[in-house]
Motif scaffolding. Sequence first.
Motif, PDB file in Angstrom:
ATOM      1  N   ALA A 129       0.819  -1.217   0.000  1.00  0.00           N
ATOM      2  CA  ALA A 129       0.000   0.000   0.000  1.00  0.00           C
ATOM      3  C   ALA A 129       0.852   1.265   0.000  1.00  0.00           C
ATOM      4  N   LEU A 130       2.143   1.127   0.131  1.00  0.00           N
ATOM      5  CA  LEU A 130       3.038   2.276   0.261  1.00  0.00           C
ATOM      6  C   LEU A 130       3.161   3.129  -1.012  1.00  0.00           C
ATOM      7  N   PRO A 131       3.419   2.561  -2.193  1.00  0.00           N
ATOM      8  CA  PRO A 131       3.550   3.403  -3.388  1.00  0.00           C
ATOM      9  C   PRO A 131       2.252   4.141  -3.704  1.00  0.00           C
ATOM     10  N   GLY A 132       2.398   5.368  -4.202  1.00  0.00           N
ATOM     11  CA  GLY A 132       1.228   6.166  -4.556  1.00  0.00           C
ATOM     12  C   GLY A 132       1.545   7.644  -4.563  1.00  0.00           C
ATOM     13  N   VAL A 133       0.487   8.444  -4.599  1.00  0.00           N
ATOM     14  CA  VAL A 133       0.600   9.902  -4.631  1.00  0.00           C
ATOM     15  C   VAL A 133       0.081  10.450  -3.308  1.00  0.00           C
ATOM     16  N   TYR A 134       0.867  11.312  -2.684  1.00  0.00           N
ATOM     17  CA  TYR A 134       0.538  11.905  -1.398  1.00  0.00           C
ATOM     18  C   TYR A 134       0.559  13.425  -1.534  1.00  0.00           C
ATOM     19  N   ILE A 135      -0.366  14.104  -0.847  1.00  0.00           N
ATOM     20  CA  ILE A 135      -0.407  15.569  -0.923  1.00  0.00           C
ATOM     21  C   ILE A 135      -0.450  16.184   0.475  1.00  0.00           C
ATOM     22  N   ALA A 136       0.046  17.410   0.554  1.00  0.00           N
ATOM     23  CA  ALA A 136      -0.046  18.217   1.780  1.00  0.00           C
ATOM     24  C   ALA A 136      -0.109  19.676   1.364  1.00  0.00           C
ATOM     25  N   THR A 137      -0.923  20.433   2.060  1.00  0.00           N
ATOM     26  CA  THR A 137      -1.029  21.877   1.835  1.00  0.00           C
ATOM     27  C   THR A 137      -0.822  22.556   3.173  1.00  0.00           C
ATOM     28  N   TYR A 138       0.026  23.553   3.191  1.00  0.00           N
ATOM     29  CA  TYR A 138       0.243  24.287   4.418  1.00  0.00           C
ATOM     30  C   TYR A 138       0.462  25.754   4.089  1.00  0.00           C
ATOM     31  N   GLU A 139       0.029  26.591   5.030  1.00  0.00           N
ATOM     32  CA  GLU A 139       0.105  28.031   4.836  1.00  0.00           C
ATOM     33  C   GLU A 139       0.828  28.637   6.032  1.00  0.00           C
TER      34      GLU A 139
END
Length: 122
Positions: free
Chosen positions: A23-33
């Motif tokens: 399950a590890l491979p893939g696309v990950y996102i984060a948004t921070y301000e």
Amino acid sequence: MKYFLICMVLFVVSCNSVKNESALPGVYIATYEHEFGKTDDTLMLTKANDGNGLYKIARHSGVIKKLDGKQFPMEVHIERWTLEYDPGKQTLTDLKMGKTLVWDSNRLTLQLGTRVYKKIGS
């Protein structure tokens, strides 16, 4: 006896899910301000070889800087990392710079420092 069987099933499932590397491979996102701008980060995690615990990350960061209430055009930064996965600790360690990402298989997240990247796709 029934409770014992239920506990054993839960134990086996939890042990397998913790070490489930598929399950590890893939696309990950984060948004921070922050006070100086906003950053949208995307991590694309893929296997680097034929299953020997090495992974590659392509990190794409879109940064919008702010100064005195004015926003500047987005700058895109791209980094590439090669990481080694430790299934016991569930960590990915960058072989060049030593950065460590922590894999949470229950929430499908990667954590780099205080930033949490949520998995959105394979």
